[in-house]
Motif scaffolding. Sequence first.
Motif, PDB file in Angstrom:
ATOM      1  N   GLN A   1     -28.967  55.536  30.675  1.00  0.00           N
ATOM      2  CA  GLN A   1     -30.010  55.228  29.696  1.00  0.00           C
ATOM      3  C   GLN A   1     -29.852  56.082  28.444  1.00  0.00           C
ATOM      4  O   GLN A   1     -30.050  55.592  27.323  1.00  0.00           O
ATOM      5  CB  GLN A   1     -31.390  55.462  30.303  1.00  0.00           C
ATOM      6  CG  GLN A   1     -31.781  54.458  31.349  1.00  0.00           C
ATOM      7  CD  GLN A   1     -33.026  54.878  32.112  1.00  0.00           C
ATOM      8  OE1 GLN A   1     -33.476  56.024  32.026  1.00  0.00           O
ATOM      9  NE2 GLN A   1     -33.580  53.948  32.883  1.00  0.00           N
ATOM     10  N   ALA A   2     -29.492  57.335  28.616  1.00  0.00           N
ATOM     11  CA  ALA A   2     -29.304  58.220  27.462  1.00  0.00           C
ATOM     12  C   ALA A   2     -28.161  57.721  26.581  1.00  0.00           C
ATOM     13  O   ALA A   2     -28.280  57.692  25.349  1.00  0.00           O
ATOM     14  CB  ALA A   2     -29.041  59.650  27.931  1.00  0.00           C
TER      15      ALA A   2
ATOM     16  N   VAL B   1     -26.351  54.805  21.562  1.00  0.00           N
ATOM     17  CA  VAL B   1     -25.630  53.696  20.929  1.00  0.00           C
ATOM     18  C   VAL B   1     -26.608  52.795  20.171  1.00  0.00           C
ATOM     19  O   VAL B   1     -26.339  52.388  19.031  1.00  0.00           O
ATOM     20  CB  VAL B   1     -24.836  52.899  21.984  1.00  0.00           C
ATOM     21  CG1 VAL B   1     -24.309  51.599  21.422  1.00  0.00           C
ATOM     22  CG2 VAL B   1     -23.695  53.745  22.531  1.00  0.00           C
ATOM     23  N   ALA B   2     -27.749  52.508  20.773  1.00  0.00           N
ATOM     24  CA  ALA B   2     -28.729  51.622  20.131  1.00  0.00           C
ATOM     25  C   ALA B   2     -29.254  52.220  18.831  1.00  0.00           C
ATOM     26  O   ALA B   2     -29.358  51.519  17.816  1.00  0.00           O
ATOM     27  CB  ALA B   2     -29.882  51.338  21.090  1.00  0.00           C
ATOM     28  N   ILE B   3     -29.567  53.499  18.826  1.00  0.00           N
ATOM     29  CA  ILE B   3     -30.103  54.125  17.614  1.00  0.00           C
ATOM     30  C   ILE B   3     -29.033  54.205  16.528  1.00  0.00           C
ATOM     31  O   ILE B   3     -29.297  53.888  15.356  1.00  0.00           O
ATOM     32  CB  ILE B   3     -30.680  55.521  17.927  1.00  0.00           C
ATOM     33  CG1 ILE B   3     -31.901  55.403  18.828  1.00  0.00           C
ATOM     34  CG2 ILE B   3     -31.017  56.280  16.652  1.00  0.00           C
ATOM     35  CD1 ILE B   3     -33.072  54.662  18.223  1.00  0.00           C
TER      36      ILE B   3
ATOM     37  N   PHE C   1     -35.131  59.113  12.535  1.00  0.00           N
ATOM     38  CA  PHE C   1     -36.231  60.021  12.872  1.00  0.00           C
ATOM     39  C   PHE C   1     -36.905  59.598  14.174  1.00  0.00           C
ATOM     40  O   PHE C   1     -37.162  60.429  15.050  1.00  0.00           O
ATOM     41  CB  PHE C   1     -37.249  60.068  11.728  1.00  0.00           C
ATOM     42  CG  PHE C   1     -38.393  60.994  11.989  1.00  0.00           C
ATOM     43  CD1 PHE C   1     -38.214  62.360  11.921  1.00  0.00           C
ATOM     44  CD2 PHE C   1     -39.646  60.507  12.323  1.00  0.00           C
ATOM     45  CE1 PHE C   1     -39.266  63.232  12.173  1.00  0.00           C
ATOM     46  CE2 PHE C   1     -40.699  61.356  12.576  1.00  0.00           C
ATOM     47  CZ  PHE C   1     -40.513  62.725  12.500  1.00  0.00           C
ATOM     48  N   ILE C   2     -37.175  58.310  14.305  1.00  0.00           N
ATOM     49  CA  ILE C   2     -37.788  57.815  15.543  1.00  0.00           C
ATOM     50  C   ILE C   2     -36.851  58.047  16.727  1.00  0.00           C
ATOM     51  O   ILE C   2     -37.295  58.402  17.820  1.00  0.00           O
ATOM     52  CB  ILE C   2     -38.162  56.328  15.395  1.00  0.00           C
ATOM     53  CG1 ILE C   2     -39.353  56.191  14.453  1.00  0.00           C
ATOM     54  CG2 ILE C   2     -38.476  55.697  16.744  1.00  0.00           C
ATOM     55  CD1 ILE C   2     -39.704  54.768  14.093  1.00  0.00           C
ATOM     56  N   GLY C   3     -35.549  57.872  16.510  1.00  0.00           N
ATOM     57  CA  GLY C   3     -34.583  58.126  17.575  1.00  0.00           C
ATOM     58  C   GLY C   3     -34.583  59.575  18.016  1.00  0.00           C
ATOM     59  O   GLY C   3     -34.523  59.876  19.212  1.00  0.00           O
ATOM     60  N   MET C   4     -34.656  60.490  17.062  1.00  0.00           N
ATOM     61  CA  MET C   4     -34.639  61.917  17.395  1.00  0.00           C
ATOM     62  C   MET C   4     -35.914  62.317  18.147  1.00  0.00           C
ATOM     63  O   MET C   4     -35.850  62.963  19.198  1.00  0.00           O
ATOM     64  CB  MET C   4     -34.489  62.743  16.119  1.00  0.00           C
ATOM     65  CG  MET C   4     -34.418  64.225  16.353  1.00  0.00           C
ATOM     66  SD  MET C   4     -34.218  65.167  14.839  1.00  0.00           S
ATOM     67  CE  MET C   4     -35.765  64.845  14.009  1.00  0.00           C
TER      68      MET C   4
ATOM     69  N   ILE D   1     -27.834  64.006  23.958  1.00  0.00           N
ATOM     70  CA  ILE D   1     -28.094  62.910  23.026  1.00  0.00           C
ATOM     71  C   ILE D   1     -29.080  63.351  21.949  1.00  0.00           C
ATOM     72  O   ILE D   1     -28.991  62.916  20.798  1.00  0.00           O
ATOM     73  CB  ILE D   1     -28.605  61.665  23.787  1.00  0.00           C
ATOM     74  CG1 ILE D   1     -27.576  61.205  24.813  1.00  0.00           C
ATOM     75  CG2 ILE D   1     -28.956  60.540  22.834  1.00  0.00           C
ATOM     76  CD1 ILE D   1     -26.201  60.941  24.273  1.00  0.00           C
ATOM     77  N   PHE D   2     -30.007  64.243  22.295  1.00  0.00           N
ATOM     78  CA  PHE D   2     -30.926  64.760  21.282  1.00  0.00           C
ATOM     79  C   PHE D   2     -30.158  65.439  20.156  1.00  0.00           C
ATOM     80  O   PHE D   2     -30.488  65.269  18.979  1.00  0.00           O
ATOM     81  CB  PHE D   2     -31.929  65.744  21.901  1.00  0.00           C
ATOM     82  CG  PHE D   2     -32.761  66.441  20.868  1.00  0.00           C
ATOM     83  CD1 PHE D   2     -33.827  65.791  20.276  1.00  0.00           C
ATOM     84  CD2 PHE D   2     -32.464  67.733  20.460  1.00  0.00           C
ATOM     85  CE1 PHE D   2     -34.590  66.418  19.300  1.00  0.00           C
ATOM     86  CE2 PHE D   2     -33.214  68.368  19.489  1.00  0.00           C
ATOM     87  CZ  PHE D   2     -34.283  67.707  18.913  1.00  0.00           C
ATOM     88  N   TRP D   3     -29.138  66.213  20.497  1.00  0.00           N
ATOM     89  CA  TRP D   3     -28.376  66.895  19.448  1.00  0.00           C
ATOM     90  C   TRP D   3     -27.578  65.899  18.614  1.00  0.00           C
ATOM     91  O   TRP D   3     -27.396  66.087  17.411  1.00  0.00           O
ATOM     92  CB  TRP D   3     -27.483  67.976  20.046  1.00  0.00           C
ATOM     93  CG  TRP D   3     -28.301  69.120  20.541  1.00  0.00           C
ATOM     94  CD1 TRP D   3     -28.449  69.521  21.833  1.00  0.00           C
ATOM     95  CD2 TRP D   3     -29.136  69.978  19.758  1.00  0.00           C
ATOM     96  NE1 TRP D   3     -29.319  70.580  21.903  1.00  0.00           N
ATOM     97  CE2 TRP D   3     -29.754  70.881  20.637  1.00  0.00           C
ATOM     98  CE3 TRP D   3     -29.425  70.071  18.405  1.00  0.00           C
ATOM     99  CZ2 TRP D   3     -30.634  71.863  20.204  1.00  0.00           C
ATOM    100  CZ3 TRP D   3     -30.308  71.053  17.973  1.00  0.00           C
ATOM    101  CH2 TRP D   3     -30.897  71.933  18.868  1.00  0.00           C
ATOM    102  N   VAL D   4     -27.122  64.829  19.223  1.00  0.00           N
ATOM    103  CA  VAL D   4     -26.469  63.767  18.446  1.00  0.00           C
ATOM    104  C   VAL D   4     -27.484  63.123  17.502  1.00  0.00           C
ATOM    105  O   VAL D   4     -27.196  62.880  16.327  1.00  0.00           O
ATOM    106  CB  VAL D   4     -25.834  62.713  19.381  1.00  0.00           C
ATOM    107  CG1 VAL D   4     -25.312  61.528  18.596  1.00  0.00           C
ATOM    108  CG2 VAL D   4     -24.722  63.332  20.209  1.00  0.00           C
ATOM    109  N   MET D   5     -28.689  62.867  18.008  1.00  0.00           N
ATOM    110  CA  MET D   5     -29.736  62.262  17.173  1.00  0.00           C
ATOM    111  C   MET D   5     -30.159  63.201  16.044  1.00  0.00           C
ATOM    112  O   MET D   5     -30.416  62.753  14.923  1.00  0.00           O
ATOM    113  CB  MET D   5     -30.965  61.904  18.018  1.00  0.00           C
ATOM    114  CG  MET D   5     -30.745  60.819  19.043  1.00  0.00           C
ATOM    115  SD  MET D   5     -30.432  59.217  18.323  1.00  0.00           S
ATOM    116  CE  MET D   5     -28.686  59.081  18.546  1.00  0.00           C
ATOM    117  N   ALA D   6     -30.231  64.499  16.327  1.00  0.00           N
ATOM    118  CA  ALA D   6     -30.585  65.459  15.272  1.00  0.00           C
ATOM    119  C   ALA D   6     -29.498  65.488  14.195  1.00  0.00           C
ATOM    120  O   ALA D   6     -29.802  65.504  12.998  1.00  0.00           O
ATOM    121  CB  ALA D   6     -30.786  66.853  15.873  1.00  0.00           C
ATOM    122  N   GLY D   7     -28.243  65.466  14.611  1.00  0.00           N
ATOM    123  CA  GLY D   7     -27.151  65.416  13.637  1.00  0.00           C
ATOM    124  C   GLY D   7     -27.163  64.130  12.837  1.00  0.00           C
ATOM    125  O   GLY D   7     -26.940  64.135  11.618  1.00  0.00           O
TER     126      GLY D   7
END
Length: 160
Positions: free
Chosen positions: A49-50, A55-57, A108-111, A134-140
């Motif tokens: 799921q992560a 990928v979706a975001i 932003f919503i993804g993070m 994945i959070f760190w990928v979203m933050a980047g």
Amino acid sequence: MAAEHPENDLTSDADYTNLPRPEPRSFDELADEPDPLAVAEANRRSSRQALWFMVAILVSSALYALLLAGFFRFFGTTTDCLRVEFAAWLCTRTQRTVFATTTLIIPFIGMIGCAVIMVRKLKAYVRWRGWMAIFWVMAGNFMIWCINDIQILLTPVLEN
């Protein structure tokens, strides 16, 4: 025996870093414990799921930006645009402002969503480390979009 630094352990299942379940205090609580096979499947499902969330975001934020820029390119004003390659995609100040402010929404919503899901997985005694990665990928991803959009907002209006 657990590794001294679990973040460096790339070979084991690493589920020992999950929040430990409370110890059962009675036979009924012991009987209500989840099946270890179901727990292992839930952990694997959490990792999948992560990855799909990431990928979706990433795809949706890039696709939204391309569609919005394409919309401005084909349906925006053509009299104020330069005739040079990509300078005609975001012609007016309004188009650049709308593009720069709305393309930040999905990253932003993804993070924030990833952070919330990660904490919920932790409290549900399910594998959460994949969500932290994945959070760190979203933050980047969010920071890259911020840098890009700030540059778009600060770009002076180009003359023909």
